[in-house]
Scaffold this motif. Structure first.
Motif, mmCIF file in Angstrom:
data_model
loop_
_atom_site.group_PDB
_atom_site.id
_atom_site.type_symbol
_atom_site.label_atom_id
_atom_site.label_comp_id
_atom_site.label_asym_id
_atom_site.label_seq_id
_atom_site.Cartn_x
_atom_site.Cartn_y
_atom_site.Cartn_z
ATOM 1 N N ARG A 62 -10.094 5.304 -1.895
ATOM 2 C CA ARG A 62 -10.450 3.934 -1.519
ATOM 3 C C ARG A 62 -10.932 3.241 -2.784
ATOM 4 O O ARG A 62 -11.510 3.884 -3.657
ATOM 5 C CB ARG A 62 -11.581 3.904 -0.480
ATOM 6 C CG ARG A 62 -11.239 4.554 0.855
ATOM 7 C CD ARG A 62 -10.234 3.731 1.639
ATOM 8 N NE ARG A 62 -9.909 4.316 2.928
ATOM 9 C CZ ARG A 62 -8.842 5.090 3.154
ATOM 10 N NH1 ARG A 62 -8.031 5.405 2.171
ATOM 11 N NH2 ARG A 62 -8.603 5.553 4.372
ATOM 12 N N MET A 93 -8.884 11.900 -8.685
ATOM 13 C CA MET A 93 -8.947 12.424 -7.318
ATOM 14 C C MET A 93 -9.019 13.956 -7.323
ATOM 15 O O MET A 93 -9.770 14.546 -6.553
ATOM 16 C CB MET A 93 -7.721 11.978 -6.506
ATOM 17 C CG MET A 93 -7.759 10.534 -6.063
ATOM 18 S SD MET A 93 -9.113 10.195 -4.897
ATOM 19 C CE MET A 93 -8.424 10.830 -3.355
ATOM 20 N N ASN A 116 -2.946 14.215 -2.533
ATOM 21 C CA ASN A 116 -1.624 13.591 -2.583
ATOM 22 C C ASN A 116 -1.138 13.433 -4.018
ATOM 23 O O ASN A 116 -1.860 12.950 -4.881
ATOM 24 C CB ASN A 116 -1.682 12.205 -1.923
ATOM 25 C CG ASN A 116 -1.940 12.303 -0.436
ATOM 26 O OD1 ASN A 116 -1.049 12.640 0.336
ATOM 27 N ND2 ASN A 116 -3.185 12.032 -0.031
ATOM 28 N N GLY A 236 -1.722 11.468 12.512
ATOM 29 C CA GLY A 236 -1.694 10.347 13.447
ATOM 30 C C GLY A 236 -2.028 10.724 14.881
ATOM 31 O O GLY A 236 -1.553 10.104 15.821
ATOM 32 N N GLU A 238 -4.117 10.286 17.732
ATOM 33 C CA GLU A 238 -5.104 9.274 18.127
ATOM 34 C C GLU A 238 -5.668 9.508 19.525
ATOM 35 O O GLU A 238 -6.630 8.856 19.917
ATOM 36 C CB GLU A 238 -4.503 7.864 18.034
ATOM 37 C CG GLU A 238 -4.215 7.428 16.597
ATOM 38 C CD GLU A 238 -3.846 5.954 16.470
ATOM 39 O OE1 GLU A 238 -3.669 5.286 17.501
ATOM 40 O OE2 GLU A 238 -3.732 5.497 15.309
HETATM 41 P P1 C2E Z 1 -0.630 9.612 3.781
HETATM 42 O O1 C2E Z 1 -0.734 10.619 2.697
HETATM 43 O O2 C2E Z 1 0.489 9.759 4.750
HETATM 44 O O3 C2E Z 1 -2.045 9.620 4.491
HETATM 45 C C1 C2E Z 1 -2.239 9.412 5.861
HETATM 46 C C2 C2E Z 1 -2.629 7.998 6.168
HETATM 47 O O4 C2E Z 1 -2.696 7.855 7.588
HETATM 48 C C3 C2E Z 1 -4.005 7.608 5.650
HETATM 49 O O5 C2E Z 1 -3.974 6.216 5.320
HETATM 50 C C4 C2E Z 1 -4.884 7.822 6.875
HETATM 51 O O6 C2E Z 1 -6.075 7.042 6.872
HETATM 52 C C5 C2E Z 1 -3.957 7.366 7.967
HETATM 53 N N1 C2E Z 1 -4.280 7.960 9.261
HETATM 54 C C6 C2E Z 1 -4.881 9.160 9.491
HETATM 55 N N2 C2E Z 1 -5.002 9.401 10.802
HETATM 56 C C7 C2E Z 1 -4.468 8.342 11.450
HETATM 57 C C8 C2E Z 1 -4.311 8.007 12.842
HETATM 58 O O7 C2E Z 1 -4.678 8.733 13.749
HETATM 59 N N3 C2E Z 1 -3.687 6.824 13.108
HETATM 60 C C9 C2E Z 1 -3.257 5.988 12.126
HETATM 61 N N4 C2E Z 1 -2.667 4.846 12.498
HETATM 62 N N5 C2E Z 1 -3.388 6.278 10.807
HETATM 63 C C10 C2E Z 1 -3.998 7.427 10.469
HETATM 64 P P2 C2E Z 1 -4.609 5.675 3.947
HETATM 65 O O8 C2E Z 1 -5.842 6.435 3.614
HETATM 66 O O9 C2E Z 1 -4.677 4.187 4.056
HETATM 67 O O10 C2E Z 1 -3.527 6.083 2.878
HETATM 68 C C11 C2E Z 1 -2.232 5.532 2.913
HETATM 69 C C12 C2E Z 1 -1.315 6.239 1.938
HETATM 70 O O11 C2E Z 1 -1.718 6.007 0.595
HETATM 71 C C13 C2E Z 1 -1.334 7.765 2.109
HETATM 72 O O12 C2E Z 1 -0.488 8.124 3.173
HETATM 73 C C14 C2E Z 1 -0.826 8.207 0.743
HETATM 74 O O13 C2E Z 1 0.568 8.119 0.685
HETATM 75 C C15 C2E Z 1 -1.416 7.158 -0.166
HETATM 76 N N6 C2E Z 1 -2.640 7.694 -0.796
HETATM 77 C C16 C2E Z 1 -3.914 7.691 -0.348
HETATM 78 N N7 C2E Z 1 -4.748 8.276 -1.236
HETATM 79 C C17 C2E Z 1 -3.953 8.685 -2.274
HETATM 80 C C18 C2E Z 1 -4.223 9.347 -3.522
HETATM 81 O O14 C2E Z 1 -5.348 9.732 -3.881
HETATM 82 N N8 C2E Z 1 -3.135 9.580 -4.339
HETATM 83 C C19 C2E Z 1 -1.869 9.201 -3.985
HETATM 84 N N9 C2E Z 1 -0.850 9.470 -4.826
HETATM 85 N N10 C2E Z 1 -1.592 8.564 -2.840
HETATM 86 C C20 C2E Z 1 -2.623 8.314 -1.979
#
Ligand code: C2E
Ligand code: CA
Ligand code: CA
Ligand code: CA
Length: 277
Positions: A62, A93, A116, A236, A238
């Motif tokens: 974040r 990270m 990730n 996901g 929920e």
């Molecule tokens: P991701 O790796 O597929 O991570 C899962 C995302 O789904 C996360 O969003 C998480 O908050 C969200 N999520 C988890 N449980 C649920 C649920 O029950 N329902 C819904 N609707 N969503 C859920 P977030 O944290 O906003 O991250 C989005 C994407 O950003 C991640 O998808 C990942 O691709 C990327 N990301 C986040 N942190 C990092 C990082 O440190 N490095 C890299 N390279 N990418 C990151």
């Protein structure tokens, strides 16, 4: 620059300038964010669906921006990726995740961290070395980590991705294919990669209850993963219904808002204490 008529140059040049200036300032802001500690490590628990036992957490970044407030990764990761800044972020990270993991271990809590990686990270020949140095610094075993890579990141440059993945595998870290089902990778190809885990993309899991086709996709992905000898994780989750359905279909592990939203790393201990499956 391409030769343009006087008029065109006048009309288009300011727009181009503006967008490149915006990009430049976002990059400046990202660099400042790193210097001024504006990034935060958030974690989301990952549980065994059969028992509810917490086996690890996914590390999610974040950005707490001084004026804009909380900025979610989807708003800056693609840009960080394009500019190469992602390498600095990944390093940060991994370092923070390793620190958390060893802090928890010191308090008797053994959890595996899933972090990730992006396309650029996979093209970084030094990543395996840098990762080993981080493990060393925090006296962690490689099995404390799982690294998640999306299908599309792998398919961007499959040959180099495979080399990096082989080297990470040789170190002893587990690898996971993230957002499985959304990319275009061939199964024949994925089968050759040293991965341990498939993560079913949340888009399928979220629609399971309303769309039988999505249930079928999830079910076949679970079977496919198991037939390939992989652990299968759903993201996901929920609702309790989604958890139960996934468990019934044999899915091994899961994450989702029903279990917990991502939280600041320093809240994890209290959450673990209160967690009752
Ligand atoms: P991701 O790796 O597929 O991570 C899962 C995302 O789904 C996360 O969003 C998480 O908050 C969200 N999520 C988890 N449980 C649920 C649920 O029950 N329902 C819904 N609707 N969503 C859920 P977030 O944290 O906003 O991250 C989005 C994407 O950003 C991640 O998808 C990942 O691709 C990327 N990301 C986040 N942190 C990092 C990082 O440190 N490095 C890299 N390279 N990418 C990151
Ligand atoms: Ca992920
Ligand atoms: Ca995912
Ligand atoms: Ca995703």
């Amino acid at each position: 620059a391409a030769k343009t008529s006087g008029n065109e140059a006048v009309v288009y040049a300011p727009a181009i300038d503006k967008s490149s200036q915006e990009s430049l300032s976002l990059l400046t802001e990202l660099r400042r964010a790193a210097e001024e500690n504006q990034f935060r490590l958030y974690v989301q628990p990952k549980v065994r669906l059969g028992t509810g036992q917490v086996i690890g957490v996914e590390a999610l970044v974040r950005w707490v921006h001084p004026e804009r407030g909380m900025v979610f990764p989807d708003q800056f990761i693609p840009f960080a990726e394009k500019t190469g800044f992602i390498r600095i972020l990944t390093q940060w990270m991994l370092e923070r995740s390793a620190a958390l993991c060893s802090e928890l271990a010191a308090g008797g809590i053994r959890l595996r961290i899933s972090a990730n990686l992006s396309t650029r990270d996979l093209l970084d020949q030094d990543l395996p070395m840098k990762f080993m140095a981080i493990l060393d610094r925090h006296s962690l075993h490689p099995s404390s980590f799982c690294l998640e890579i999306t299908e599309s990141a792998i398919m961007d440059d499959p040959v180099r991705a495979q080399q990096t993945l082989e080297r990470l595998h040789a170190i002893g870290v587990d690898l996971s294919i993230d957002d499985f089902g959304t990319g275009y990778s061939s199964l024949a190809y994925l089968k050759r990669l040293p991965v341990h885990e498939l993560k079913i993309d949340k888009s399928f899991v979220l629609k399971m209850e309303s769309d039988v086709d999505d249930t079928k996709i999830v079910r076949s992905t679970i079977d496919l993963g198991h037939n390939m000898g992989l652990k299968v994780v759903a993201e996901g989750i929920e609702t309790v219904a989604a958890w139960e359905l996934l468990e019934k279909m044999g899915c091994d592990e899961g994450q989702g808002y029903f279990i917990s939203r991502p939280m600041p790393a320093d809240q994890l201990r209290a959450w673990l204490h209160a967690w009752q499956p």
